[in-house]
Design a protein around this motif. Structure first.
Motif, PDB file in Angstrom:
ATOM      1  N   VAL A 184     -17.184 -13.124  44.604  1.00  0.00           N
ATOM      2  CA  VAL A 184     -15.992 -13.814  45.113  1.00  0.00           C
ATOM      3  C   VAL A 184     -14.883 -12.781  45.281  1.00  0.00           C
ATOM      4  CG1 VAL A 184     -14.250 -15.584  44.692  1.00  0.00           C
ATOM      5  CG2 VAL A 184     -16.620 -15.979  43.984  1.00  0.00           C
ATOM      6  N   GLU A 194     -10.723 -14.717  49.433  1.00  0.00           N
ATOM      7  CA  GLU A 194     -11.368 -16.026  49.591  1.00  0.00           C
ATOM      8  C   GLU A 194     -10.733 -17.108  48.717  1.00  0.00           C
ATOM      9  OE1 GLU A 194     -15.910 -14.715  50.608  1.00  0.00           O
ATOM     10  OE2 GLU A 194     -15.222 -14.418  48.550  1.00  0.00           O
ATOM     11  N   THR A 195      -9.725 -16.738  47.942  1.00  0.00           N
ATOM     12  CA  THR A 195      -9.138 -17.670  46.979  1.00  0.00           C
ATOM     13  C   THR A 195      -7.698 -18.039  47.332  1.00  0.00           C
ATOM     14  OG1 THR A 195      -8.308 -15.920  45.521  1.00  0.00           O
ATOM     15  CG2 THR A 195     -10.565 -16.697  45.134  1.00  0.00           C
ATOM     16  N   VAL A 199     -11.682 -20.573  45.005  1.00  0.00           N
ATOM     17  CA  VAL A 199     -12.157 -20.335  46.360  1.00  0.00           C
ATOM     18  C   VAL A 199     -11.720 -21.477  47.279  1.00  0.00           C
ATOM     19  CG1 VAL A 199     -14.224 -20.140  47.813  1.00  0.00           C
ATOM     20  CG2 VAL A 199     -14.106 -18.931  45.617  1.00  0.00           C
ATOM     21  N   TYR A 220     -12.222 -16.473  41.574  1.00  0.00           N
ATOM     22  CA  TYR A 220     -12.134 -15.042  41.856  1.00  0.00           C
ATOM     23  C   TYR A 220     -12.770 -14.237  40.720  1.00  0.00           C
ATOM     24  CZ  TYR A 220     -10.199 -10.389  42.290  1.00  0.00           C
ATOM     25  OH  TYR A 220     -10.061  -9.028  42.374  1.00  0.00           O
TER      26      TYR A 220
END
Length: 138
Positions: free
Chosen positions: A10, A14-15, A21, A70
């Motif tokens: 992750v 992407e968060t 996420v 994350y």
């Protein structure tokens, strides 16, 4: 039934601010899992497109169970849920490194002619792929 599991780290991008996420990123992870499964089966998405055939998504269903965060490793497991000869439904489970199920779902795809988007038969255009999909569905 053949399955494929892909490991994903992750990334911060992407968060959201909570370190969770963002939901749309699961679609990208499913695509990674799907193309990896296709590769494992010996099916080349790029070869399909080069022959004038596309496989657009016609339906997606995602059930979010727990947050992906994350800094964790995620595992995307993909399989062929069902296959009709024209329409294929892939199944997905995304779990974290502690084996917590974070998402399960499906995506449905239909083979179409690149020029006019009319549905095509995999059995007719890719008979070897048809046999693989037919014998490896759930």
């Amino acid at each position: 039934m053949i399955t494929e599991t892909v490991e994903i780290d992750v990334r911060y991008a992407e968060t959201d601010q909570m370190g969770v996420v963002y939901h749309a990123n699961y679609l990208i992870w499913c695509e990674i899992g799907r193309t990896s499964l296709m590769g494992k089966l010996g099916v080349s998405y790029s070869a399909m497109e080069e022959s004038g055939v596309l496989a657009p998504v016609t339906n997606v269903n995602m059930n979010y169970k727990a947050p992906a965060r994350y800094g964790r490793k995620m595992y995307v497991t993909t399989w062929i849920e069902s296959y009709t000869g024209v329409r294929v439904t892939y199944g997905y489970e995304i779990s974290d490194e502690k084996n917590n199920l974070c998402m399960d779902g499906t995506s449905e795809h239909v083979l179409v002619d690149k020029k006019n988007f009319r549905p095509l038969s995999m059995k007719k255009h890719f008979p070897e792929w048809h046999a693989l999909y037919w014998t490896n569905q759930k």
